[in-house]
Design a protein around this motif. Structure first.
Motif, PDB file in Angstrom:
ATOM      1  N   GLY A 144       2.457   5.084  10.593  1.00  0.00           N
ATOM      2  CA  GLY A 144       3.175   6.145  10.006  1.00  0.00           C
ATOM      3  C   GLY A 144       4.463   5.548   8.973  1.00  0.00           C
ATOM      4  O   GLY A 144       5.250   6.335   8.975  1.00  0.00           O
ATOM      5  N   SER A 145       4.203   4.586   8.368  1.00  0.00           N
ATOM      6  CA  SER A 145       5.213   4.076   7.523  1.00  0.00           C
ATOM      7  C   SER A 145       5.453   5.129   6.449  1.00  0.00           C
ATOM      8  O   SER A 145       6.885   5.376   6.000  1.00  0.00           O
ATOM      9  CB  SER A 145       4.934   2.940   6.479  1.00  0.00           C
ATOM     10  N   LEU A 146       4.483   5.824   5.881  1.00  0.00           N
ATOM     11  CA  LEU A 146       4.807   6.888   4.835  1.00  0.00           C
ATOM     12  C   LEU A 146       5.272   8.033   5.321  1.00  0.00           C
ATOM     13  O   LEU A 146       6.067   8.571   4.660  1.00  0.00           O
ATOM     14  CB  LEU A 146       3.120   7.176   4.096  1.00  0.00           C
ATOM     15  N   LYS A 206       0.823  -1.284   0.174  1.00  0.00           N
ATOM     16  CA  LYS A 206       0.081  -0.016   0.084  1.00  0.00           C
ATOM     17  C   LYS A 206       1.018   1.387   0.086  1.00  0.00           C
ATOM     18  O   LYS A 206       0.863   1.980  -0.977  1.00  0.00           O
ATOM     19  CB  LYS A 206      -0.876   0.147   1.282  1.00  0.00           C
ATOM     20  N   THR A 207       1.531   1.169   0.870  1.00  0.00           N
ATOM     21  CA  THR A 207       2.504   2.481   1.075  1.00  0.00           C
ATOM     22  C   THR A 207       3.390   2.646  -0.122  1.00  0.00           C
ATOM     23  O   THR A 207       3.710   3.689  -0.393  1.00  0.00           O
ATOM     24  CB  THR A 207       3.420   2.481   2.407  1.00  0.00           C
ATOM     25  N   THR A 208       3.938   1.787  -0.644  1.00  0.00           N
ATOM     26  CA  THR A 208       4.809   1.865  -1.783  1.00  0.00           C
ATOM     27  C   THR A 208       4.162   2.169  -2.926  1.00  0.00           C
ATOM     28  O   THR A 208       4.571   2.976  -3.853  1.00  0.00           O
ATOM     29  CB  THR A 208       5.436   0.335  -1.970  1.00  0.00           C
ATOM     30  N   VAL A 262      -4.174   8.726  -0.703  1.00  0.00           N
ATOM     31  CA  VAL A 262      -4.376   8.482   0.768  1.00  0.00           C
ATOM     32  C   VAL A 262      -3.670   7.119   1.080  1.00  0.00           C
ATOM     33  O   VAL A 262      -4.181   6.328   0.380  1.00  0.00           O
ATOM     34  CB  VAL A 262      -5.803   8.572   1.009  1.00  0.00           C
ATOM     35  N   ASP A 263      -2.876   7.024   1.788  1.00  0.00           N
ATOM     36  CA  ASP A 263      -2.691   5.610   2.764  1.00  0.00           C
ATOM     37  C   ASP A 263      -3.430   5.450   3.877  1.00  0.00           C
ATOM     38  O   ASP A 263      -3.613   6.081   4.605  1.00  0.00           O
ATOM     39  CB  ASP A 263      -0.990   6.010   2.841  1.00  0.00           C
ATOM     40  N   THR A 264      -3.727   4.215   3.993  1.00  0.00           N
ATOM     41  CA  THR A 264      -4.573   3.832   5.160  1.00  0.00           C
ATOM     42  C   THR A 264      -4.016   2.643   5.842  1.00  0.00           C
ATOM     43  O   THR A 264      -3.223   1.750   5.314  1.00  0.00           O
ATOM     44  CB  THR A 264      -5.914   3.232   4.353  1.00  0.00           C
TER      45      THR A 264
END
Ligand SMILES: Nc1ncnc2c1ncn2[C@@H]1O[C@H](COP(=O)(O)OP(=O)(O)O)[C@@H](O)[C@H]1O
Ligand SMILES: [Mg+2]
Length: 264
Positions: free
Chosen positions: A42-44, A15-17, A128-130
């Protein structure tokens, strides 16, 4: 402004990638892009050098101030990234408490939608990252979105979760009274393994029409780019993973052009 949410209830599926890769490509193509980190992990935000345990201004403040009936402009929360026209609205670990403290009452399901509405002339795209769970944060993201991208790792276990995920997203968007355009994105494809080739075949069979017809391959350059804190397309524009995200972006933007033509 178009808002895309990247979502899957499973963690570690890309997802974040997907957010960083597509946002980076859009920004390098001259678009004004905002990434929103709705994941309390909070990886992003980490990707761009922040430590989510620190108390910097974040998405949490949007929710808290809305809850206190003193809405805050999201412009006060933005973080600059490694690219000029690529900004981040970061997350902090405090975001995990929102569910318990504030819940979904009093319009709390539309906080993000309202905040992004204020910036509709400032950005061309919002990604948006979830978090990998169903709750207030995912509901906010879906309520705000025009498009939902669902990355799915090409392996059998991930496919099992996909059906549940699709049902959840359908149920939520129906209850929000909106039409959302879904795209399933097969990720971490390794053509040397039977698990990858066979699960991709089954995914295509089961989700024909909703699935992006290509796939994102396994590529170690994604990890290297995240260590360097720059988008994958800045890190290595010719990496095969980056080339695959470029093809995905074309698919998503050409798709939206043809939809708006039909609407006219
Ligand atoms: N296509 C890929 N090939 C190789 N590694 C990948 C790929 N996509 C993501 N990764 C790596 O896998 C890990 C999990 O990916 P991430 O995007 O953080 O997943 P999620 O956000 O769904 O938890 C990260 O270390 C990331 O760098
Ligand atoms: Mg993530």
């Amino acid at each position: 402004m178009e808002i895309w949410t990247v979502s899957n209830q499973k963690g570690g599926v890309g997802k974040t990638t997907t957010v960083v890769s597509l946002a980076g490509l859009l920004a390098q193509g001259g678009k004004r892009v905002l990434m929103v980190d709705m994941d309390p992990h909070g990886s992003l935000s980490c990707y761009f050098g922040l430590s989510p345990d620190d108390g910097y201004p974040s998405v949490y403040d949007l929710f808290e101030r809305f809850h206190l009936k003193q809405p805050l402009s999201p412009e006060n929360l933005l973080h600059q990234t490694s690219l000029g026209c690529l900004h981040l609205l970061p997350s902090t670990t405090a975001l995990v408490t929102i569910e318990k403290k504030m819940g979904l009452k009093d319009g709390m399901g539309r906080v993000l939608q309202l905040a992004l509405g204020e910036m509709k002339d400032k950005y061309d795209y919002v990604l948006v990252d979830t978090p990998p769970l169903l709750g207030v944060l995912l509901i906010n993201a879906l309520a705000a979105s025009d498009k939902v991208l669902i990355p799915v790792q090409t392996e059998f276990l991930a496919m099992k979760g996909l059906e549940r995920m699709m049902n959840t997203v359908h149920m939520l968007t129906r209850s929000l009274g909106k039409e959302v355009d879904y795209t399933i994105v097969p990720t971490m494809y390794d053509r040397r393994t039977h698990a990858s080739t066979e699960s991709l075949r089954l995914l295509r069979q089961q989700y024909e029409g909703t699935i992006w017809p290509a796939m994102i391959p396994i590529d170690t350059k994604f990890r290297d780019a995240s260590q360097a804190g720059v988008t994958p397309s800045q890190f290595m524009p010719s990496a095969r993973g980056v080339r695959a995200y470029r093809t995905l972006l074309k698919h998503l933007t050409i798709g939206s052009l043809s939809v708006s033509k039909q609407a006219v």
